[in-house]
Design an enzyme around this catalytic site. Structure first.
Site, PDB file in Angstrom:
ATOM      1  N   TYR A  33       0.835  -1.199   0.000  1.00 56.13           N
ATOM      2  CA  TYR A  33       0.000   0.000   0.000  1.00 56.13           C
ATOM      3  C   TYR A  33       0.872   1.252   0.000  1.00 56.13           C
ATOM      4  O   TYR A  33       0.640   2.195  -0.769  1.00 56.13           O
ATOM      5  CB  TYR A  33      -0.934  -0.021   1.211  1.00 56.13           C
ATOM      6  CG  TYR A  33      -1.743   1.237   1.403  1.00 56.13           C
ATOM      7  CD1 TYR A  33      -2.740   1.588   0.486  1.00 56.13           C
ATOM      8  CD2 TYR A  33      -1.516   2.068   2.496  1.00 56.13           C
ATOM      9  CE1 TYR A  33      -3.490   2.748   0.665  1.00 56.13           C
ATOM     10  CE2 TYR A  33      -2.259   3.224   2.671  1.00 56.13           C
ATOM     11  CZ  TYR A  33      -3.240   3.557   1.763  1.00 56.13           C
ATOM     12  OH  TYR A  33      -3.972   4.708   1.933  1.00 56.13           O
ATOM     13  N   GLU A  55     -11.219   5.881   5.293  1.00 58.91           N
ATOM     14  CA  GLU A  55     -10.610   6.631   6.396  1.00 58.91           C
ATOM     15  C   GLU A  55     -11.587   6.750   7.563  1.00 58.91           C
ATOM     16  O   GLU A  55     -11.183   6.678   8.727  1.00 58.91           O
ATOM     17  CB  GLU A  55     -10.163   8.019   5.925  1.00 58.91           C
ATOM     18  CG  GLU A  55      -9.014   8.025   4.939  1.00 58.91           C
ATOM     19  CD  GLU A  55      -7.688   7.543   5.509  1.00 58.91           C
ATOM     20  OE1 GLU A  55      -7.573   7.417   6.753  1.00 58.91           O
ATOM     21  OE2 GLU A  55      -6.775   7.284   4.709  1.00 58.91           O
ATOM     22  N   TRP A  63      -4.854   0.498  10.492  1.00 54.33           N
ATOM     23  CA  TRP A  63      -5.053   0.566   9.048  1.00 54.33           C
ATOM     24  C   TRP A  63      -4.975  -0.819   8.423  1.00 54.33           C
ATOM     25  O   TRP A  63      -5.585  -1.088   7.395  1.00 54.33           O
ATOM     26  CB  TRP A  63      -4.026   1.510   8.422  1.00 54.33           C
ATOM     27  CG  TRP A  63      -4.253   1.750   6.967  1.00 54.33           C
ATOM     28  CD1 TRP A  63      -3.418   1.439   5.937  1.00 54.33           C
ATOM     29  CD2 TRP A  63      -5.416   2.341   6.349  1.00 54.33           C
ATOM     30  NE1 TRP A  63      -3.980   1.802   4.734  1.00 54.33           N
ATOM     31  CE2 TRP A  63      -5.198   2.352   4.960  1.00 54.33           C
ATOM     32  CE3 TRP A  63      -6.616   2.854   6.855  1.00 54.33           C
ATOM     33  CZ2 TRP A  63      -6.134   2.857   4.061  1.00 54.33           C
ATOM     34  CZ3 TRP A  63      -7.558   3.359   5.947  1.00 54.33           C
ATOM     35  CH2 TRP A  63      -7.302   3.353   4.580  1.00 54.33           C
TER      36      TRP A  63
END
Length: 201
Positions: A33, A55, A63
């Site tokens: 990522y 988000e 995350w």
């Protein structure tokens, strides 16, 4: 070094492939990522709606959880097509809260549906893309260590206020700062990271 000594500052970390990266990106899936998405410019209503939604779901979580469930989110939310998500009703909320492929938070699910509707409303103001990118700052930080990384800014606070005024939720200043980093509005790759500089290319 004693127990009272402060922890040393954490800068870039060189991986087993010899590449210097931000220290949060030493393992998968964060590494891929970081190398392929984080900090690259993202444009377009659907792509930005996806990032805004993810988000919001990440708030309070790792995350990695979001990355691991990303395909599940895409399936559950019609590939983040705001026109489809805006039509979701109580039956869809119940379906989503029963879906182990996503983060099952009623507040965040309802916020995503509401944000899809607010995204459609923004088309009267040139759309989500133009709206969000109007907050891109003229300058960006040059952090050398994790301790120097900002978690919010005056700009992210202004963006959050403006989005809330237009009916969005789960768009606080910290979450919007994370969005700005993720989509390339600011470049918070550490100095020395191989991806430093991609935000403004």
């Amino acid at each position: 070094m004693t127990d009272q000594d402060p922890a040393p500052p954490v800068g870039v970390v060189v991986g087993d492939d010899g590449v210097a990266r931000c220290p949060w990106a030493t393992a998968e899936p964060e590494r891929t990522y970081h190398d392929t998405e984080w900090g690259r410019e993202v444009r377009g209503e659907r792509a930005l709606f996806e990032r805004l939604s993810l988000e919001a779901f990440q708030s309070g979580l790792s995350w990695r959880v979001i990355l691991d469930k990303r395909e599940g989110f895409r399936r559950a939310f019609a590939d983040f097509d705001p026109e489809v998500v805006a039509t979701f009703d109580d039956d869809d909320v119940a379906r989503l809260l029963d879906d182990a492929g996503i983060v099952r938070s009623g507040a965040k699910v309802r916020a995503t549906i509401g944000n899809a509707r607010a995204t459609l409303d923004l088309r009267d103001e040139d759309g989500l893309d133009a709206f969000l990118w109007s907050y891109r700052p003229d300058t960006t930080h040059a952090p050398r260590t994790v301790a120097e990384l900002p978690t919010r800014s005056d700009t992210s606070a202004a963006m959050a206020r403006a989005l809330k005024q237009r009916g969005f939720s789960f768009v606080g200043p910290t979450t919007m700062h994370a969005l700005m980093e993720a989509v390339g509005m600011v470049d918070n790759h550490l100095v020395g990271c191989q991806r430093r500089g991609v935000a403004r290319t």
